[in-house]
Write an enzyme that holds these catalytic residues in place. Structure first.
Site, PDB file in Angstrom:
ATOM      1  N   GLU A 180       0.851  -1.201   0.000  1.00 33.30           N
ATOM      2  CA  GLU A 180       0.000   0.000   0.000  1.00 33.30           C
ATOM      3  C   GLU A 180       0.878   1.240   0.000  1.00 33.30           C
ATOM      4  OE1 GLU A 180      -3.199   0.001  -1.069  1.00 33.30           O
ATOM      5  OE2 GLU A 180      -3.699  -1.352   0.568  1.00 33.30           O
TER       6      GLU A 180
ATOM      7  N   THR B 166       2.810   2.147  -2.133  1.00 29.96           N
ATOM      8  CA  THR B 166       4.109   1.840  -2.731  1.00 29.96           C
ATOM      9  C   THR B 166       4.116   2.162  -4.231  1.00 29.96           C
ATOM     10  OG1 THR B 166       3.250  -0.405  -2.837  1.00 29.96           O
ATOM     11  CG2 THR B 166       4.913   0.016  -1.173  1.00 29.96           C
ATOM     12  N   ASP B 167       2.920   2.243  -4.826  1.00 25.93           N
ATOM     13  CA  ASP B 167       2.889   2.385  -6.301  1.00 25.93           C
ATOM     14  C   ASP B 167       3.545   3.680  -6.783  1.00 25.93           C
ATOM     15  OD1 ASP B 167       0.714   3.940  -5.443  1.00 25.93           O
ATOM     16  OD2 ASP B 167      -0.701   3.149  -6.933  1.00 25.93           O
TER      17      ASP B 167
ATOM     18  N   GLY C 182     -16.624   5.353  -2.326  1.00 31.18           N
ATOM     19  CA  GLY C 182     -15.940   5.847  -1.128  1.00 31.18           C
ATOM     20  C   GLY C 182     -15.498   4.746  -0.178  1.00 31.18           C
TER      21      GLY C 182
ATOM     22  N   LEU D  33     -12.621   0.911  -2.914  1.00 25.68           N
ATOM     23  CA  LEU D  33     -12.574  -0.174  -3.902  1.00 25.68           C
ATOM     24  C   LEU D  33     -12.380   0.374  -5.313  1.00 25.68           C
ATOM     25  CD1 LEU D  33     -15.394  -2.461  -2.478  1.00 25.68           C
ATOM     26  CD2 LEU D  33     -12.949  -2.522  -2.041  1.00 25.68           C
TER      27      LEU D  33
ATOM     28  N   SER E  36     -13.907   2.730  -7.300  1.00 23.46           N
ATOM     29  CA  SER E  36     -14.960   2.900  -8.299  1.00 23.46           C
ATOM     30  C   SER E  36     -14.538   3.957  -9.318  1.00 23.46           C
ATOM     31  CB  SER E  36     -16.279   3.282  -7.635  1.00 23.46           C
ATOM     32  OG  SER E  36     -16.095   4.371  -6.769  1.00 23.46           O
TER      33      SER E  36
ATOM     34  N   ASP F  99      -4.598   1.246  -9.092  1.00 26.69           N
ATOM     35  CA  ASP F  99      -6.045   1.025  -9.224  1.00 26.69           C
ATOM     36  C   ASP F  99      -6.446   0.827 -10.683  1.00 26.69           C
ATOM     37  OD1 ASP F  99      -5.822   1.598  -6.575  1.00 26.69           O
ATOM     38  OD2 ASP F  99      -6.824   3.534  -6.680  1.00 26.69           O
TER      39      ASP F  99
ATOM     40  N   TYR G 180      -3.397  12.498   0.853  1.00 26.42           N
ATOM     41  CA  TYR G 180      -2.718  11.597  -0.082  1.00 26.42           C
ATOM     42  C   TYR G 180      -1.577  12.348  -0.777  1.00 26.42           C
ATOM     43  CZ  TYR G 180      -2.180   8.132  -3.783  1.00 26.42           C
ATOM     44  OH  TYR G 180      -1.674   7.190  -4.633  1.00 26.42           O
TER      45      TYR G 180
HETATM   46  C1  GLA Z   1      -5.194   4.927  -3.764  1.00 22.51           C
HETATM   47  C2  GLA Z   1      -4.449   5.293  -5.038  1.00 22.51           C
HETATM   48  C3  GLA Z   1      -3.473   4.211  -5.456  1.00 22.51           C
HETATM   49  C4  GLA Z   1      -2.577   3.773  -4.295  1.00 22.51           C
HETATM   50  C5  GLA Z   1      -3.412   3.512  -3.048  1.00 22.51           C
HETATM   51  C6  GLA Z   1      -2.551   3.260  -1.844  1.00 22.51           C
HETATM   52  O1  GLA Z   1      -6.041   3.843  -4.003  1.00 22.51           O
HETATM   53  O2  GLA Z   1      -5.339   5.569  -6.094  1.00 22.51           O
HETATM   54  O3  GLA Z   1      -2.695   4.646  -6.557  1.00 22.51           O
HETATM   55  O4  GLA Z   1      -1.579   4.704  -4.061  1.00 22.51           O
HETATM   56  O5  GLA Z   1      -4.278   4.593  -2.741  1.00 22.51           O
HETATM   57  O6  GLA Z   1      -1.824   2.104  -1.998  1.00 22.51           O
END
Ligand code: GLA
Length: 389
Positions: free
Chosen positions: A34, A36-37, A121, A124, A126, A171, A221
Site C-alpha cells: 500500500e 508503494t505504487d 468511497g 474499492l 470505483s 487502481d 494523499y
Molecule cells: C489509492 C491510489 C493508489 C494507491 C493507493 C494506496 O487507491 O489511487 O494509486 O496509491 O491509494 O496504496
C-alpha cells in the site's frame, strides 16, 4: 436481469436506441503493498466481481450526455469545453475525454449511462473503474487501436490532472488487467506484471467497510506523496543513484536518512521501504499456500500504515484489532488510500458469518453504526460485454 442488462435497458429507454457498446469495469482490492505504487515499488492488487457497467454510444455532434443511474443524476456538456462538475462523478469521465483530446485522438460526442455495485468511497476504486471503462470504450468506439498499457496510463493521468489526486497506477492497472482467480504482482517502475494464482483453500477474502468516507484523503494523499519525495531528495545527497524509494534499502533509511530529515519524513520512508520487503516475503508465502505467514505480513502492513504512514483512522484500527482476536482470521489490514473505507481480511470460510456478526456487534457498540461486510471473488479486468468486439 444482470446489472449489464439493466444498464443497457436504461440506455435504450433514455436514448431510444440500444447502446453501441456495453463495458464492464471492475473495482479492485489490494492484498499487500500500500502506498508503494507512486514510490515505484510493488503492489499485489486484484480486480473483483463488483463492477461498474457503462453503456456508451457515439453521437453525431460534439455534445456529451451522461446519466448515473445510482445517483439519479445526469450531466450535459460539450466535448470542447470540459470543466469540473459539482456532481464529481462526471469528472472521471471528462478527465479521460480530456486525455484523449490532449493526444489529438479524433473523438466525438457521447451518450453514456453508468451504474454498478462498487460501493463508492469504500476504497474499492470505483473512480478508477469508471476511468478505465471510459478509456476502453473510447478506444473501441473510435477504433483507436491503443493497447491496455496506454489506456491505463491515460486513465491515471485523468485522475492526476483533471481530478487533482496524484494517485499511482495500481487502481487503474488492476481494473484493466485483472484476471479471474488471480492477483497481479505489479512492478510499478517497469510495469512488468505477473499473475499470481490466489488459492486460499479454506479461506476467503472478506472486506469490512467502516462506512467512513475518505473525504480528507485527497489532500492527505498528496501530502504523503510529497513527503516521500522529500525523503528521496535528502537521500540523493548521499546516494545519487536513488531515484525513488524503490531504490532505497533499510540501511540507507536507518543510518543515513534518519539524521537528515524530520521524524515524520523518516517514518514515511521507513514504512515504504519495509512494505516493499513485506510484499516480497508475503508473495512468496502465497505461492506456497502459507496463509499464516501472509496473514502476519498483512498485520504488519497495517501497523506501518497506522503508526508510521498515518493514513488509518480509529474505525479501521478497531476493525483490525477485532480481527486479531479472531482465531479464524489469518490476517487483516486497512486497504487503499486510507482514512476510511474497508479492511481486507483473510477468513476461514466455515467461520465467516459468525466473524462478521461478532465484529459488527463490537463495532456498533463502539461507533454507533454497523460496518458493512462484502465477500468478493477475483474477476477479469475491463472488457466489453456486448457491442463492438
Ligand atoms: C489509492 C491510489 C493508489 C494507491 C493507493 C494506496 O487507491 O489511487 O494509486 O496509491 O491509494 O496504496
Amino acid at each position: 436481469m444482470s446489472q449489464h442488462q439493466i444498464i443497457a435497458k436504461k440506455f435504450s429507454s433514455i436514448f431510444k436506441v440500444a447502446p453501441q457498446l456495453v463495458v464492464a469495469c471492475p473495482g479492485r482490492i489490494n492484498l499487500i503493498g500500500e502506498h508503494t505504487d507512486y514510490n515505484n515499488g510493488f503492489v499485489l492488487p486484484a480486480a473483483i466481481d463488483k463492477m461498474i457497467t457503462i453503456a456508451i454510444s457515439r453521437r453525431k455532434d460534439n455534445l456529451l450526455h451522461f446519466v448515473a443511474v445510482d445517483f439519479d443524476q445526469q450531466f450535459k456538456g460539450k466535448l470542447d469545453k470540459l470543466d469540473r462538475s459539482p456532481q464529481l462523478w462526471p469528472d472521471y469521465i471528462n478527465g479521460v475525454l480530456e486525455q484523449f483530446r490532449k493526444k489529438n485522438f479524433a473523438i466525438g460526442g457521447l451518450n453514456i449511462v453508468i451504474g454498478g455495485d462498487i460501493p463508492a468511497g469504500a476504497g474499492l476504486s470505483s473512480s478508477a473503474a469508471l476511468e478505465c471503462g471510459i478509456a476502453f470504450g473510447l478506444n473501441e468506439l473510435f477504433e483507436l487501436s491503443l493497447d491496455k498499457f496506454e489506456l491505463v496510463k491515460m486513465a491515471q493521468a485523468a485522475e492526476n490532472e483533471f481530478v487533482g489526486v496524484r494517485c499511482g497506477i495500481m487502481d487503474q492497472f488492476a481494473s484493466m488487467f485483472g484476471k479471474e482467480g488471480h492477483a497481479i504482482l505489479l512492478d510499478c517502475r517497469s510495469l512488468k506484471y505477473e499473475y499470481v494464482p490466489l488459492d486460499l483453500h479454506q479461506h476467503e477474502i472478506l472486506l469490512m467497510d467502516t462506512r467512513v468516507k475518505h473525504s480528507l484523503a485527497a489532500g492527505e494523499y498528496n501530502v504523503r506523496r510529497k513527503q516521500c519525495e522529500q525523503g528521496v531528495t535528502a537521500l540523493r545527497k548521499v546516494y545519487p543513484q536513488v531515484e525513488s524509494l524503490r531504490d532505497a534499502n533499510r540501511a540507507m533509511i536507518e543510518y543515513t536518512l534518519k539524521d537528515l530529515v524530520p521524524e515524520t519524513i523518516y517514518n514515511r520512508c521507513k514504512y515504504v521501504v519495509e512494505e516493499n520487503l513485506r510484499l516480497q516475503v508475503g508473495c512468496e508465502a502465497l505461492r506456497r499456500n502459507d496463509i499464516v505467514t501472509f496473514g502476519k505480513k498483512m498485520y504488519a502492513s497495517h501497523m506501518g500504515l497506522s503508526k508510521l504512514y498515518e493514513v488509518s483512522c480509529p474505525e479501521l484500527d478497531y476493525l483490525v484489532d477485532l480481527a486479531r482476536e479472531e482465531y479464524s482470521i489469518a490476517g487483516a489490514r486497512m486497504m487503499g488510500g486510507g482514512f476510511g473505507g474497508c479492511t481486507i481480511n483473510i477468513v476461514k470460510k466455515s467461520s465467516i458469518n459468525e466473524v462478521i456478526e461478532r465484529m459488527s456487534i463490537a463495532f456498533k457498540a463502539r461507533f454507533g453504526i454497523e460496518p458493512l461486510a462484502y465477500k468478493c471473488n477475483l474477476s477479469n479486468g475491463t472488457h466489453s460485454v456486448s457491442g463492438k468486439k
